[in-house]
Design a protein around this motif. Structure first.
Motif, PDB file in Angstrom:
ATOM      1  N   GLY A   1      46.673  38.823  46.818  1.00 58.12           N
ATOM      2  CA  GLY A   1      44.963  39.127  47.148  1.00 58.12           C
ATOM      3  C   GLY A   1      44.189  37.688  47.190  1.00 58.12           C
ATOM      4  O   GLY A   1      45.005  36.576  46.951  1.00 58.12           O
ATOM      5  N   ARG A   2      43.259  37.202  46.639  1.00 61.28           N
ATOM      6  CA  ARG A   2      42.705  36.139  46.669  1.00 61.28           C
ATOM      7  C   ARG A   2      43.013  34.672  45.735  1.00 61.28           C
ATOM      8  O   ARG A   2      43.201  33.137  45.872  1.00 61.28           O
TER       9      ARG A   2
ATOM     10  N   VAL B   1      38.849  39.693  50.722  1.00 53.78           N
ATOM     11  CA  VAL B   1      39.631  39.872  49.977  1.00 53.78           C
ATOM     12  C   VAL B   1      39.306  39.813  48.066  1.00 53.78           C
ATOM     13  O   VAL B   1      38.803  38.850  48.131  1.00 53.78           O
ATOM     14  N   SER B   2      39.658  40.813  48.055  1.00 55.76           N
ATOM     15  CA  SER B   2      39.671  41.634  46.457  1.00 55.76           C
ATOM     16  C   SER B   2      40.821  40.713  45.846  1.00 55.76           C
ATOM     17  O   SER B   2      41.575  39.692  46.343  1.00 55.76           O
TER      18      SER B   2
ATOM     19  N   GLN C   1      44.442  42.873  45.153  1.00 55.52           N
ATOM     20  CA  GLN C   1      44.040  43.522  46.417  1.00 55.52           C
ATOM     21  C   GLN C   1      45.112  44.422  46.288  1.00 55.52           C
ATOM     22  O   GLN C   1      45.064  45.417  46.286  1.00 55.52           O
TER      23      GLN C   1
ATOM     24  N   ASN D   1      47.000  50.185  44.468  1.00 59.00           N
ATOM     25  CA  ASN D   1      46.044  49.546  45.637  1.00 59.00           C
ATOM     26  C   ASN D   1      44.732  48.978  44.288  1.00 59.00           C
ATOM     27  O   ASN D   1      44.478  48.964  43.541  1.00 59.00           O
TER      28      ASN D   1
ATOM     29  N   SER E   1      41.786  47.559  43.862  1.00 61.79           N
ATOM     30  CA  SER E   1      40.857  46.150  44.533  1.00 61.79           C
ATOM     31  C   SER E   1      39.553  47.830  44.177  1.00 61.79           C
ATOM     32  O   SER E   1      40.374  49.138  44.534  1.00 61.79           O
TER      33      SER E   1
ATOM     34  N   PHE F   1      43.212  47.479  55.114  1.00 64.77           N
ATOM     35  CA  PHE F   1      42.892  46.971  53.984  1.00 64.77           C
ATOM     36  C   PHE F   1      41.488  45.904  54.671  1.00 64.77           C
ATOM     37  O   PHE F   1      42.237  45.577  55.138  1.00 64.77           O
TER      38      PHE F   1
END
Length: 193
Positions: A53-54, A68-69, A72, A92, A94, A122
């Protein structure tokens, strides 16, 4: 009592390896992958989920992309009583977007088993994950790289002058009409004037 050295993995144990290959259409001008350990193998404990993820604090691996979540997706290792192989599922994480695995969509917190080769999508990202089996039971390795072309094109059949036909078997409408005509053959005994 069991000797500790008999139950621990040795350096000779072959670890399961996940090859994770990334592609994004704007990757050449953005630094999306600057936080990933590209080109080196990383060892992970099988009982900890591997998160992408971020958020570098909450995730094992981070993408430097504001779209990006924060979290993610997660990859979870598991084993079954019927197989000695270490297998993986994907989840998932997100709330904002869907994730697809080989064309099957996953909503928030939905999970599915990963096949040995999986195309994950994604946002505008494509990830190809390929699993190589190993013997070790408590850890696995991850190897990451960036692809120059989308992995969805890796498995297509290309005919010069025609659009690629993907492994899904779908063809574009220009080539669909050719199949209805059947094979075009010539009779060698005909004389052309």
């Amino acid at each position: 009592m069991t000797n500790v050295s008999q139950t621990m993995e040795t350096e000779e144990d072959l670890l399961t390896l996940l090859h994770i290959k990334f592609y994004h259409p704007q990757q050449h001008c953005k630094g999306f992958y600057g936080l990933l350990p590209l080109g080196t193998r990383s060892r992970h404990s099988a009982d900890d989920p591997l998160r992408l993820g971020r958020d570098a604090q909450a995730c094992t691996y981070s993408l430097a992309d504001p779209k990006v979540s924060r979290k993610q997706l997660a990859l979870n290792a598991y084993r079954t009583p019927k197989s000695p192989d270490m297998l993986f599922s994907i989840q998932n994480l997100s709330q904002r977007g869907q994730l697809s695995v080989n064309g099957s969509s996953l909503g928030y917190l939905e999970r599915m088993d990963l096949p040995d080769k999986a195309l994950i999508r994604f946002l505008e990202y494509e990830m190809l994950i390929v699993r190589e089996s190993g013997e070790a039971k408590t850890s696995f390795e991850v190897d990451m790289e960036v692809l120059t072309v989308p992995p969805s094109r890796e498995t297509c059949t290309c005919v010069p002058g025609r659009a690629p036909v993907m492994d899904t078997g779908m063809v574009d409408q220009n080539t669909a009409g050719l199949r209805e005509l059947g094979p075009l053959e010539t009779d060698e005994t005909l004389i052309y004037y």
